[in-house]
Design a protein around this motif. Sequence first.
Motif, mmCIF file in Angstrom:
data_model
loop_
_atom_site.group_PDB
_atom_site.id
_atom_site.type_symbol
_atom_site.label_atom_id
_atom_site.label_comp_id
_atom_site.label_asym_id
_atom_site.label_seq_id
_atom_site.Cartn_x
_atom_site.Cartn_y
_atom_site.Cartn_z
ATOM 1 N N VAL A 54 0.841 -1.201 0.000
ATOM 2 C CA VAL A 54 0.000 0.000 0.000
ATOM 3 C C VAL A 54 0.877 1.252 0.000
ATOM 4 O O VAL A 54 0.651 2.184 -0.781
ATOM 5 N N LEU A 55 1.896 1.276 0.851
ATOM 6 C CA LEU A 55 2.792 2.434 0.896
ATOM 7 C C LEU A 55 3.560 2.599 -0.412
ATOM 8 O O LEU A 55 3.787 3.720 -0.874
ATOM 9 N N LYS A 56 3.950 1.498 -1.003
ATOM 10 C CA LYS A 56 4.643 1.562 -2.296
ATOM 11 C C LYS A 56 3.707 2.123 -3.365
ATOM 12 O O LYS A 56 4.120 2.915 -4.213
ATOM 13 N N ALA A 57 2.435 1.732 -3.336
ATOM 14 C CA ALA A 57 1.455 2.271 -4.288
ATOM 15 C C ALA A 57 1.308 3.776 -4.094
ATOM 16 O O ALA A 57 1.294 4.538 -5.065
ATOM 17 N N PHE A 58 1.211 4.210 -2.848
ATOM 18 C CA PHE A 58 1.109 5.645 -2.571
ATOM 19 C C PHE A 58 2.329 6.380 -3.105
ATOM 20 O O PHE A 58 2.208 7.419 -3.750
ATOM 21 N N ALA A 59 3.525 5.857 -2.839
ATOM 22 C CA ALA A 59 4.757 6.504 -3.300
ATOM 23 C C ALA A 59 4.817 6.526 -4.825
ATOM 24 O O ALA A 59 5.166 7.549 -5.427
ATOM 25 N N THR A 60 4.457 5.420 -5.463
ATOM 26 C CA THR A 60 4.497 5.318 -6.927
ATOM 27 C C THR A 60 3.540 6.309 -7.577
ATOM 28 O O THR A 60 3.850 6.905 -8.605
ATOM 29 N N LEU A 61 2.376 6.505 -6.962
ATOM 30 C CA LEU A 61 1.358 7.389 -7.530
ATOM 31 C C LEU A 61 1.482 8.831 -7.039
ATOM 32 O O LEU A 61 0.708 9.697 -7.431
ATOM 33 N N GLY A 62 2.458 9.097 -6.184
ATOM 34 C CA GLY A 62 2.656 10.453 -5.691
ATOM 35 C C GLY A 62 1.609 10.901 -4.681
ATOM 36 O O GLY A 62 1.335 12.088 -4.557
ATOM 37 N N ILE A 63 1.036 9.947 -3.954
ATOM 38 C CA ILE A 63 0.043 10.276 -2.931
ATOM 39 C C ILE A 63 0.787 10.610 -1.646
ATOM 40 O O ILE A 63 1.569 9.799 -1.144
ATOM 41 N N ASP A 64 0.558 11.813 -1.119
ATOM 42 C CA ASP A 64 1.157 12.210 0.148
ATOM 43 C C ASP A 64 0.358 11.615 1.294
ATOM 44 O O ASP A 64 -0.871 11.635 1.273
ATOM 45 N N LEU A 65 1.053 11.122 2.278
ATOM 46 C CA LEU A 65 0.414 10.547 3.449
ATOM 47 C C LEU A 65 0.800 11.393 4.655
ATOM 48 O O LEU A 65 1.966 11.523 4.980
#
Length: 97
Positions: A54-65
């Motif tokens: 999930v974190l890798k998906a966020f990083a890949t898509l440029g989603i800030d957490l």
Amino acid sequence: MILKTIGDLGLAVREARHQRKLTQKQLAEKLGTTQEWISQFETGRLENPSLGTVLKAFATLGIDLNIAGLPGPVRDDDLDTGDLALGEPSFLRKRQR
């Protein structure tokens, strides 16, 4: 967007993937997973997704957490941390350097 459930995480990934005009298959290839995993995650049918993926998906898509902590009850029961107990995911180590 405030994310409160695993389904919310999936919706955030789906929205970001659509904005970047990626197919589920293309994102799966970038994450090293399957199109089926992406589909199940985006639709909330994946009950216990790997936090690392999930974190890798966020990083890949440029989603800030952004995590904002508020005072509240502390859980003292045993929690299953799964693969999180094994250490920091390698993709995060690379980004911090």
